[in-house]
Scaffold this active site. Structure first.
Site, PDB file in Angstrom:
ATOM      1  N   ASP A 160     -12.580  23.311 -26.198  1.00  0.00           N
ATOM      2  CA  ASP A 160     -12.083  22.326 -25.240  1.00  0.00           C
ATOM      3  C   ASP A 160     -12.188  20.936 -25.860  1.00  0.00           C
ATOM      4  O   ASP A 160     -13.171  20.616 -26.533  1.00  0.00           O
ATOM      5  CB  ASP A 160     -12.892  22.371 -23.945  1.00  0.00           C
ATOM      6  N   GLU A 215     -14.551   4.656 -17.398  1.00  0.00           N
ATOM      7  CA  GLU A 215     -13.468   3.838 -17.933  1.00  0.00           C
ATOM      8  C   GLU A 215     -13.557   2.411 -17.415  1.00  0.00           C
ATOM      9  O   GLU A 215     -13.412   1.439 -18.161  1.00  0.00           O
ATOM     10  CB  GLU A 215     -12.115   4.447 -17.553  1.00  0.00           C
ATOM     11  N   PHE A 219      -9.817   2.305  -6.646  1.00  0.00           N
ATOM     12  CA  PHE A 219      -8.782   3.147  -7.239  1.00  0.00           C
ATOM     13  C   PHE A 219      -8.540   4.368  -6.347  1.00  0.00           C
ATOM     14  O   PHE A 219      -9.457   4.923  -5.756  1.00  0.00           O
ATOM     15  CB  PHE A 219      -9.215   3.610  -8.629  1.00  0.00           C
ATOM     16  N   SER A 220      -7.274   4.772  -6.262  1.00  0.00           N
ATOM     17  CA  SER A 220      -6.933   6.004  -5.549  1.00  0.00           C
ATOM     18  C   SER A 220      -5.844   6.726  -6.328  1.00  0.00           C
ATOM     19  O   SER A 220      -5.064   6.114  -7.057  1.00  0.00           O
ATOM     20  CB  SER A 220      -6.454   5.709  -4.122  1.00  0.00           C
ATOM     21  N   ALA A 221      -5.821   8.049  -6.160  1.00  0.00           N
ATOM     22  CA  ALA A 221      -4.815   8.848  -6.866  1.00  0.00           C
ATOM     23  C   ALA A 221      -3.412   8.523  -6.375  1.00  0.00           C
ATOM     24  O   ALA A 221      -2.430   8.701  -7.101  1.00  0.00           O
ATOM     25  CB  ALA A 221      -5.113  10.331  -6.660  1.00  0.00           C
ATOM     26  N   MET A 254      -4.028   2.530  -8.882  1.00  0.00           N
ATOM     27  CA  MET A 254      -4.405   1.145  -9.193  1.00  0.00           C
ATOM     28  C   MET A 254      -5.760   0.832  -8.580  1.00  0.00           C
ATOM     29  O   MET A 254      -6.203   1.496  -7.637  1.00  0.00           O
ATOM     30  CB  MET A 254      -3.384   0.157  -8.607  1.00  0.00           C
ATOM     31  N   SER A 255      -6.392  -0.185  -9.139  1.00  0.00           N
ATOM     32  CA  SER A 255      -7.569  -0.790  -8.527  1.00  0.00           C
ATOM     33  C   SER A 255      -7.434  -2.289  -8.715  1.00  0.00           C
ATOM     34  O   SER A 255      -6.594  -2.743  -9.495  1.00  0.00           O
ATOM     35  CB  SER A 255      -8.858  -0.274  -9.180  1.00  0.00           C
ATOM     36  N   LYS A 268      -5.071  -3.559 -11.706  1.00  0.00           N
ATOM     37  CA  LYS A 268      -5.168  -2.830 -12.977  1.00  0.00           C
ATOM     38  C   LYS A 268      -4.823  -1.374 -12.690  1.00  0.00           C
ATOM     39  O   LYS A 268      -5.341  -0.772 -11.738  1.00  0.00           O
ATOM     40  CB  LYS A 268      -6.596  -2.906 -13.526  1.00  0.00           C
ATOM     41  N   ASP A 324     -12.261  30.098 -16.553  1.00  0.00           N
ATOM     42  CA  ASP A 324     -12.499  30.446 -17.959  1.00  0.00           C
ATOM     43  C   ASP A 324     -12.947  31.898 -18.121  1.00  0.00           C
ATOM     44  O   ASP A 324     -12.972  32.416 -19.242  1.00  0.00           O
ATOM     45  CB  ASP A 324     -13.589  29.541 -18.564  1.00  0.00           C
TER      46      ASP A 324
END
Length: 697
Positions: free
Chosen positions: A309, A350, A379-381, A385-386, A403, A530
């Site tokens: 991975d 990040e 931030f949200s999916a 953005m945030s 951003k 897996d």
């Protein structure tokens, strides 16, 4: 690691282990145990015959031969016992961590009652709260808790376990540090993960590997050949005596013939073979890896393809901010300031890396969320953005910083009447092409620039892949990234191939395809998805932090849950094979010197010119041994002592080198082949000198 870990270093020369190994070595004289090792069984039978002869016709020479033949069997038993003893010592350390626990069994009406942990059955639900020791292996079906797993892994930092995800499995013997959880027991009494570890560590369930079985068959065949040679030797000697008119000149008594047989059959590797296999598993255990069988440990040494991975194995796992790229006419410091402000409330690795980069590169002071008079946008999916909004006089928003992904910021800017510069789009495309992630920063309708997030490749990983390539092992990176990003990271890491946008079925298909081409495949995983691939792989390592399904599917479990452990496992497997090959080469080469010791001792007087002179075969006595009896005894003593001398190498293993099979073979022939020829000449001669000095013959 603490003192209770599975990987704590136990010296094989510690007094307690050596004493116990000596006791166990005598127990291994039982015929049912000896017959499992054909070579040493033949030595034991020969020892018994010479013992019977000593009782019939006692002589100093025969007594010494008999004793050293028995010592040969004893030393072989000791080698195996001391290898097992290290495992038993580790098992005892584990048993101390396990006690008769009282479990809080959940009843049908939702209540609870106290029962012994040994009474728990698969499917029972138990309740654990802060301070409780988890009584059995299971899966959390309700709640979330912090768990101390140091009793199993040695890692002092607690881990989070919760219901409904891939980290819901818990192990008996670990301790709940906080909150309350309900666990569904997944194992029957006596078959828990800890029970299996103890059984495997003790060596009680070690099975011979295919290579070990094949080598045992080869050693048995050599033993039979030499047995036939020695059995027919008296007839040839009798014929030669008649032809030379020197009846009774050769030394071919039954003890001497048995001594010859024992010295010629591969007793060195026969006596150490089991110890090599046990110590191979022991070295895995010291790396906190449990192999469910010796076959898995050995298969690791034969692996041709490794599936790895990307995240956590090849890369550090978190994309880190590495560079700011300002838009035209924008100062880079202004971009860094805005990027830092928009990341203050971003608790992701990040986001934190953006704050750190701005601080380190432009000396922007570290600011706290509470110190900023603004409204932070998490931030949200959905928005991708945030950012932060700064209202004027507590009402209308005067300044908005965002951003986020290039598409999201482009939409944000255009909705406010701004333009997304072509130059910025070019930078975004270039960053993506390099396999990194671009984040764009904007203030109101103005685009300020781009942040580069890079998935950082681990230091030294490229060199390790190069070593694996030298050994003929192909590395394949598995990632969910798009092909462009995957290709860039694969090139930087130095892997041979990659699977981009990988799904569970893609891993399984790749393993089957490689196996169809005659390859042995290894992989590591932790999730339920897996499990099929882990079960299909020849070496499947499940991380201890993963799901129960993954742990049951793999043939190894990594207690540290370290994704890079797969490489270490392969290296350990290679070392096991190298050790076995080296000592087999040494054992077979050993026989050369014994020919030059025993053969001239037995028949050196044949065809002599007179009864007082040596025959032509005495020219083989190049070691100039004192007498036929001292030559034979010296060879028998050396044959026994070399087993003891090689025990440390069998347990420790030869030094691992990342080289191909041809190089390993050449090295074995050069060091252990030539060394196996030279050392016996020196050893037998020294023993002969000591025998003469002590007047043992």
């Amino acid at each position: 690691m603490n003192s209770k870990t599975l990987s704590s270093t136990l010296s094989f020369l510690s007094g307690e282990i050596v004493i116990q190994a000596l006791k166990d070595a005598f127990k291994k004289f039982h015929p049912k145990l000896l017959v499992k090792n054909p070579v040493m069984f033949v030595v034991a039978v020969g020892s018994a015959i010479t013992t019977f002869i000593v009782f019939q016709e006692s002589s100093s020479f025969n007594i010494q031969i008999t004793l050293w033949l028995w010592f040969t069997v004893l030393f072989a038993n000791f080698a195996e016992a001391i290898a097992e003893g290290r495992g038993k010592a580790q098992a005892e350390a584990l048993k101390k961590n396990r006690s008769q626990l009282i479990a809080r069994l959940q009843t049908a009406n939702g209540g609870e009652k106290s029962v012994s942990a040994t009474q728990l059955k698969k499917g029972d639900n138990v309740i654990c709260e802060a301070g409780d020791v988890i009584p059995a292996d299971g899966v959390i079906i309700e709640g979330i808790a912090s768990v101390d797993e140091s009793a199993i892994t040695g890692e002092s930092a607690p881990v989070i376990r919760e219901s409904g995800d891939d980290r819901s499995s818990v192990t008996g013997g670990t301790k709940v540090l906080s909150d309350r959880i309900v666990i569904r027991v997944s194992s029957e009494p006596g078959s828990s993960f800890l029970d299996r570890i103890i059984s495997l560590v003790e060596g009680s369930k070690r099975q011979k590997t295919p290579n070990e079985i094949a080598l045992t068959i080869l050693l048995s065949a050599l033993t039979i050949i030499f047995l036939l040679v020695v059995a027919t030797l008296p007839a040839f000697v009798q014929y030669s005596e008649k032809a030379s008119g020197q009846a009774g000149g050769a030394l071919t008594t039954l003890p001497v013939l048995i001594a010859l047989l024992v010295c010629l059959i591969p007793t060195t590797i026969g006596g150490l073979l089991s110890a090599i296999g046990i110590s191979g598993m022991d070295r895995l255990i010291r790396k906190n890896v449990i192999a469910t069988s010796g076959r898995a440990a050995e298969a690791a040494g034969d692996v041709d393809v490794l599936l790895l991975d990307k995240t956590g194995t090849i890369t550090l796992g978190n994309r880190m901010a590495t560079e700011f790229f300002a838009a035209p006419k924008i100062l880079e410091e202004r971009l860094a300031d805005a990027a830092q402000l928009s990341s203050l409330a971003d608790e992701t690795p990040e986001g934190r890396s953006v704050v750190v980069l701005a601080k380190e590169k432009y000396q922007l002071r570290g600011r706290d969320v509470a110190d900023v008079a603004g409204h932070f946008i998490p931030f949200s999916a959905q928005t991708r953005m945030s950012g932060v909004d700064f209202p004027k006089d507590g009402k209308k928003v005067e300044r908005s910083i965002r951003k986020g992904s290039a598409d999201a910021i482009k939409k944000f800017v255009t909705e406010q009447g701004g333009i997304f510069p072509k130059e910025v789009q070019t930078v975004v495309d270039d960053i993506a092409r390099r396999g990194s992630t671009p984040l764009v920063v904007a203030e109101n309708k103005e685009v300020l620039g781009v942040i580069q997030l890079k998935d950082v490749v681990k230091g030294g990983i490229k060199e390790r892949f190069a070593q694996l390539r030298q050994m003929g092992i192909k590395t394949v990176m598995i990632t969910g990234d798009n092909p462009l990003t995957a290709a860039a990271i694969a090139a930087e890491a130095g892997v041979d191939d990659f699977i981009a946008e990988a799904r569970p079925e893609d891993k399984l298909k790749r393993i089957r395809d490689e196996q169809a081409n005659g390859k042995l495949v290894g992989m590591i995983g932790d999730g339920t998805n897996d499990a099929p691939a882990l079960a299909q792989a020849d070496v499947g390592i499940a991380m201890n932090s993963g799901t129960q399904a993954a742990r049951e599917a793999g043939n190894m479990v990594d207690l540290d849950s370290n994704p890079t452990k797969l490489i270490e496992v392969v290296e350990t497997g290679k070392q096991l094979l190298m050790t076995r090959g080296a000592l087999t080469t040494f054992s077979i080469a050993n026989d050369v010197a014994k020919y030059f010791a025993i053969i001239p001792a037995m028949v050196g007087t044949l065809y002599a010119a007179s009864s007082f002179s040596a025959g032509p075969l005495s020219a083989l006595n190049i070691m100039n041994l004192a007498s036929p009896q001292s030559a034979i005894l010296s060879a028998v003593i050396f044959n026994a002592l070399i087993i003891v001398a090689l025990i440390p190498l069998a347990l420790r293993g030869v030094k691992y080198r990342a080289v191909g099979a041809n190089s390993v073979l050449q090295r074995n022939l050069l060091i252990y082949g030539i060394g196996g020829i030279i050392i016996p000449f020196i050893g037998i001669k020294l023993i002969d000198i000591i025998i003469v000095a002590l007047r043992l013959i």
